[in-house]
Design a protein around this motif. Structure first.
Motif, mmCIF file in Angstrom:
data_model
loop_
_atom_site.group_PDB
_atom_site.id
_atom_site.type_symbol
_atom_site.label_atom_id
_atom_site.label_comp_id
_atom_site.label_asym_id
_atom_site.label_seq_id
_atom_site.Cartn_x
_atom_site.Cartn_y
_atom_site.Cartn_z
ATOM 1 N N LEU A 9 0.844 -1.196 0.000
ATOM 2 C CA LEU A 9 0.000 0.000 0.000
ATOM 3 C C LEU A 9 0.883 1.252 0.000
ATOM 4 N N GLY A 10 0.671 2.117 -0.972
ATOM 5 C CA GLY A 10 1.439 3.360 -1.068
ATOM 6 C C GLY A 10 2.751 3.237 -1.805
ATOM 7 N N HIS A 11 3.188 2.017 -2.082
ATOM 8 C CA HIS A 11 4.526 1.834 -2.643
ATOM 9 C C HIS A 11 4.600 2.078 -4.146
ATOM 10 N N THR A 12 3.521 1.848 -4.883
ATOM 11 C CA THR A 12 3.583 2.103 -6.322
ATOM 12 C C THR A 12 3.745 3.592 -6.586
ATOM 13 N N LYS A 33 5.009 -5.188 -9.348
ATOM 14 C CA LYS A 33 3.645 -5.718 -9.359
ATOM 15 C C LYS A 33 2.985 -5.595 -10.727
ATOM 16 N N ALA A 34 3.571 -4.791 -11.632
ATOM 17 C CA ALA A 34 2.993 -4.644 -12.964
ATOM 18 C C ALA A 34 3.079 -5.972 -13.714
ATOM 19 N N GLU A 35 2.023 -6.275 -14.475
ATOM 20 C CA GLU A 35 1.977 -7.526 -15.229
ATOM 21 C C GLU A 35 1.525 -7.234 -16.652
ATOM 22 N N ARG A 49 -11.096 0.230 -0.195
ATOM 23 C CA ARG A 49 -12.557 0.336 -0.148
ATOM 24 C C ARG A 49 -13.002 1.178 1.046
ATOM 25 N N ALA A 50 -12.165 1.163 2.083
ATOM 26 C CA ALA A 50 -12.461 1.911 3.311
ATOM 27 C C ALA A 50 -11.199 1.912 4.154
ATOM 28 N N LEU A 51 -11.201 2.656 5.239
ATOM 29 C CA LEU A 51 -10.110 2.584 6.201
ATOM 30 C C LEU A 51 -10.045 1.170 6.763
ATOM 31 N N GLY A 52 -8.871 0.546 6.683
ATOM 32 C CA GLY A 52 -8.724 -0.817 7.163
ATOM 33 C C GLY A 52 -9.173 -1.871 6.177
ATOM 34 N N ASP A 53 -9.405 -1.486 4.933
ATOM 35 C CA ASP A 53 -9.893 -2.446 3.929
ATOM 36 C C ASP A 53 -9.250 -2.143 2.580
ATOM 37 N N ALA A 54 -8.028 -2.621 2.396
ATOM 38 C CA ALA A 54 -7.316 -2.442 1.134
ATOM 39 C C ALA A 54 -7.464 -3.685 0.266
ATOM 40 N N PHE A 55 -7.222 -3.517 -1.026
ATOM 41 C CA PHE A 55 -7.309 -4.654 -1.952
ATOM 42 C C PHE A 55 -6.346 -4.433 -3.113
ATOM 43 N N VAL A 56 -6.034 -5.530 -3.811
ATOM 44 C CA VAL A 56 -5.143 -5.472 -4.972
ATOM 45 C C VAL A 56 -5.975 -5.172 -6.206
#
Length: 376
Positions: A247-250, A331-333, A343-350
């Motif tokens: 999270l935040g790294h890209t 992570k790029a493909e 999606r919300a605070l405490g709810d990240a997704f790829v």
């Protein structure tokens, strides 16, 4: 009192020990791992000058022969040249696979030493003794090792798990306030990606953590390590859930590439800005509520970290150049951008197949420059 957090990886399982006074215990804890009682310690000049004598006394007191390998501080050391230097010096010591290499420093030393250990005679055991907050809560745990190249950060590396991690909270007393803030960006990341309760606790207790108040600091480090250990045990090689830790790294790695990986923008500062950008991009795409993005941004900014492009002094950013850096991200493909979004605070997704043009337009809205003719 110290606390051990297990990283459950079967035959490669190990403990992350967290607490004060662990340098004094290092010899007793590491000696059982070293069959020939020889130890190479890779450290940088700054850390070795501050803490080298204490670590050496502990190791020698446990009957270990200590061979320091001291490197220059700074991200530039984490390079092909730095890797060649460290591996050559390890070879000169005639270490064999029964010996131990110890990484004693921040993320640069840990990443470089771990990668050298991974390729030295096809693999030698190593121990992590992280000396920055960022390294204690993130880079020392999980076995990711790498160097940087001119084309991007951490693009050449290997997964090589340590045998033991000793996170001595006392050594953080010599860390600069700026480095503490940079490390805090990786602490708040765990709340933002998967533990809303931890995020709420940090909103109230960030000042205590940054002031190194013992109870608050111990809780922040332990919870961060617990979350990382759980994710790593589930997905060691980053084929699924472990990607959330980016999270935040890209965004952040692209900012680092543009600023030259130097003192103008520390890794943790880039990740902090990247997390705020990721939440605001998520809101701009209709994926999360704008109030969540604003709250994440406020919490990051409240710790004294950058959240916007114009807060990175002296570096006007070009949107198209930033997107090109993102296309080189690990992570790029198949040329498609991959981001960790929310999606919300405490709810990240790829999120895979993120539209590069949408990212470019968002960066322009955030103040990045657009060359004449772009976007028409």
């Amino acid at each position: 009192m110290s606390r051990s957090v297990p990283v459950g990886l079967g035959a490669r399982a190990y403990d992350v020990v967290i607490g004060p006074g662990l340098l004094a215990e290092a010899g007793r804890r590491i000696a059982p791992l070293a069959r020939r009682k020889r130890l190479a310690v890779v450290s940088d000049e700054t850390v070795w000058g501050l803490h080298g004598a204490a670590l050496t006394a502990s190791l020698e007191g446990a009957g270990l022969a200590v061979h320091p390998v001291i490197v220059p501080p700074g991200e530039q050391t984490k390079s092909f040249e730095g890797l060649a230097d460290v591996t050559d010096r390890l070879l000169a010591l005639e270490l064999d696979r029964g010996d131990i290499v110890t990484a004693f420093g921040g993320g640069v030393v840990g990443d470089l030493t771990g990668f050298a250990a991974a390729i030295y005679k096809r693999g030698i055991d190593f121990v992590q003794i992280p000396t920055t907050l960022l390294a204690q809560v993130d880079s020392s745990v999980g076995g990711k090792t790498a160097i940087d190249t001119p084309r991007g950060k951490n693009l050449v590396g290997a997964f090589h798990q340590p045998r033991l991690v000793l996170a001595d909270l006392d050594v953080l007393s010599t860390l600069s306030d700026r480095e503490m803030r940079a490390g805090y960006s990786e602490v708040i990341k765990y709340g933002l990606l998967g533990d809303f309760g931890f995020f709420e606790w940090l909103e109230t207790n960030s000042a205590a953590v940054l002031a190194r108040e013992p109870a608050a600091l111990a809780r922040a480090v332990a919870r961060s390590v617990e979350m990382k250990a759980e994710i790593v045990a589930e997905d060691e090689k980053e084929q699924g859930r472990r990607a959330l830790l980016n999270l935040g790294h890209t965004f952040g790695h692209a900012l680092e590439a543009e600023t030259g990986y130097g003192a103008a923008l520390l890794h943790g500062e880039a990740v902090a800005a990247g997390q705020a950008l990721a939440f605001r991009f998520s809101a701009a795409q209709g994926l999360c509520a704008g109030q969540d993005a604003a709250r994440a941004t406020a919490a990051i900014a409240g710790a004294g970290l950058p959240t916007r492009l114009d807060e990175i002094a002296g570096h006007p950013f070009d949107a198209a150049r930033l997107v090109r850096h993102m296309a080189q991200d690990k992570k790029a493909e198949a040329g498609q951008l991959t981001f960790i979004l929310a999606r919300a605070l405490g709810d990240a997704f790829v999120a895979k197949d993120v539209d590069a043009e949408a990212v470019r337009r968002f960066l322009v809205s955030e103040g990045a420059q657009m060359h004449e003719g772009e976007g028409r």
